[in-house]
Design a protein around this motif. Sequence first.
Motif, PDB file in Angstrom:
ATOM      1  N   GLU A  96      24.766  27.254  14.507  1.00 62.71           N
ATOM      2  CA  GLU A  96      25.221  27.094  13.148  1.00 62.71           C
ATOM      3  C   GLU A  96      25.245  25.574  12.681  1.00 62.71           C
ATOM      4  N   SER A  97      25.004  24.700  13.581  1.00 68.57           N
ATOM      5  CA  SER A  97      24.906  23.423  13.278  1.00 68.57           C
ATOM      6  C   SER A  97      23.855  22.959  12.337  1.00 68.57           C
ATOM      7  N   TYR A  98      22.771  23.656  12.579  1.00 65.95           N
ATOM      8  CA  TYR A  98      21.370  23.200  12.043  1.00 65.95           C
ATOM      9  C   TYR A  98      21.249  23.664  10.581  1.00 65.95           C
ATOM     10  N   ALA A  99      20.678  22.871   9.865  1.00 73.29           N
ATOM     11  CA  ALA A  99      20.236  22.889   8.433  1.00 73.29           C
ATOM     12  C   ALA A  99      19.845  24.275   8.044  1.00 73.29           C
ATOM     13  N   LYS A 100      20.219  24.964   7.132  1.00 75.72           N
ATOM     14  CA  LYS A 100      19.858  26.014   6.435  1.00 75.72           C
ATOM     15  C   LYS A 100      18.354  26.097   5.870  1.00 75.72           C
ATOM     16  N   GLU A 101      17.376  26.780   6.079  1.00 78.74           N
ATOM     17  CA  GLU A 101      16.174  26.802   5.315  1.00 78.74           C
ATOM     18  C   GLU A 101      15.506  28.160   4.723  1.00 78.74           C
ATOM     19  N   ALA A 102      14.717  28.114   3.959  1.00 77.47           N
ATOM     20  CA  ALA A 102      14.204  29.123   3.501  1.00 77.47           C
ATOM     21  C   ALA A 102      13.279  30.002   4.612  1.00 77.47           C
ATOM     22  N   PRO A 103      12.745  31.321   4.421  1.00 75.33           N
ATOM     23  CA  PRO A 103      12.148  31.982   5.662  1.00 75.33           C
ATOM     24  C   PRO A 103      11.041  31.054   6.042  1.00 75.33           C
ATOM     25  N   ARG A 104      10.154  30.796   4.966  1.00 72.39           N
ATOM     26  CA  ARG A 104       8.755  30.305   5.409  1.00 72.39           C
ATOM     27  C   ARG A 104       8.984  28.882   6.010  1.00 72.39           C
ATOM     28  N   GLN A 105       9.899  28.001   5.768  1.00 67.27           N
ATOM     29  CA  GLN A 105      10.340  26.851   6.436  1.00 67.27           C
ATOM     30  C   GLN A 105      10.722  26.883   7.862  1.00 67.27           C
ATOM     31  N   PHE A 106      11.626  28.230   7.897  1.00 69.15           N
ATOM     32  CA  PHE A 106      12.171  28.481   9.015  1.00 69.15           C
ATOM     33  C   PHE A 106      11.028  29.033   9.948  1.00 69.15           C
ATOM     34  N   LEU A 107       9.907  29.832   9.637  1.00 68.93           N
ATOM     35  CA  LEU A 107       9.059  30.018  10.233  1.00 68.93           C
ATOM     36  C   LEU A 107       7.987  28.911  10.723  1.00 68.93           C
ATOM     37  N   ASP A 108       7.923  27.952   9.750  1.00 73.93           N
ATOM     38  CA  ASP A 108       6.873  26.766   9.923  1.00 73.93           C
ATOM     39  C   ASP A 108       7.580  25.948  11.274  1.00 73.93           C
ATOM     40  N   SER A 109       9.003  25.736  11.119  1.00 75.51           N
ATOM     41  CA  SER A 109       9.602  25.105  12.392  1.00 75.51           C
ATOM     42  C   SER A 109       9.650  25.885  13.643  1.00 75.51           C
TER      43      SER A 109
END
Length: 123
Positions: A96-109
Motif C-alpha cells: 500500500e505504500s507504493y505509488a499508484k499507477e495505471a495498468p500499463r505502467q503497472f505491467l511495465d514495472s
Amino acid sequence: MLLSAAAPTKLRYKELVKTVIELKKIVKVKDVELLNTPEDSESKCLSSAFNCFQNASLHLEPANSQSSRNFEVMITRLRRPIIIDTITDMNCSPCESYAKEAPRQFLDSFLSLLQERIRNLHI
C-alpha cells in the motif's frame, strides 16, 4: 545435458515476461483502478515486491469481453508461486505504500522486475 537448479526458475521468469507482454495488449486502460506499483526493489525485498505485483494483478481488467477467458488464464499464470532465492528483510515497504499507477505502467514495472531478475540469475 544437465540443467542447473536455477534453469527451471529462469524458464518460469521468461514465461512470466511473455505473459506480462501479452497482458499489456489486452488490459483495460480507461476508467480503471490505479494499482500500487513497486519500483526499484532492492534484492532483499524482491519477494515482497513480487507478491505485491501478484496480488495487485487481480485488479486488472480485460479491455473487452472477447479477451476475458484468455485474460483470466494469464492472470492465473501470473499468480502461480515462484521460488525467489533471496532473504526477505522484514523492513520491506508494504504494498500500500507504493505509488499508484495505471495498468500499463503497472505491467511495465512488473516486466522490469522480471527482466532484472532474469539478468541476475546465475546460469
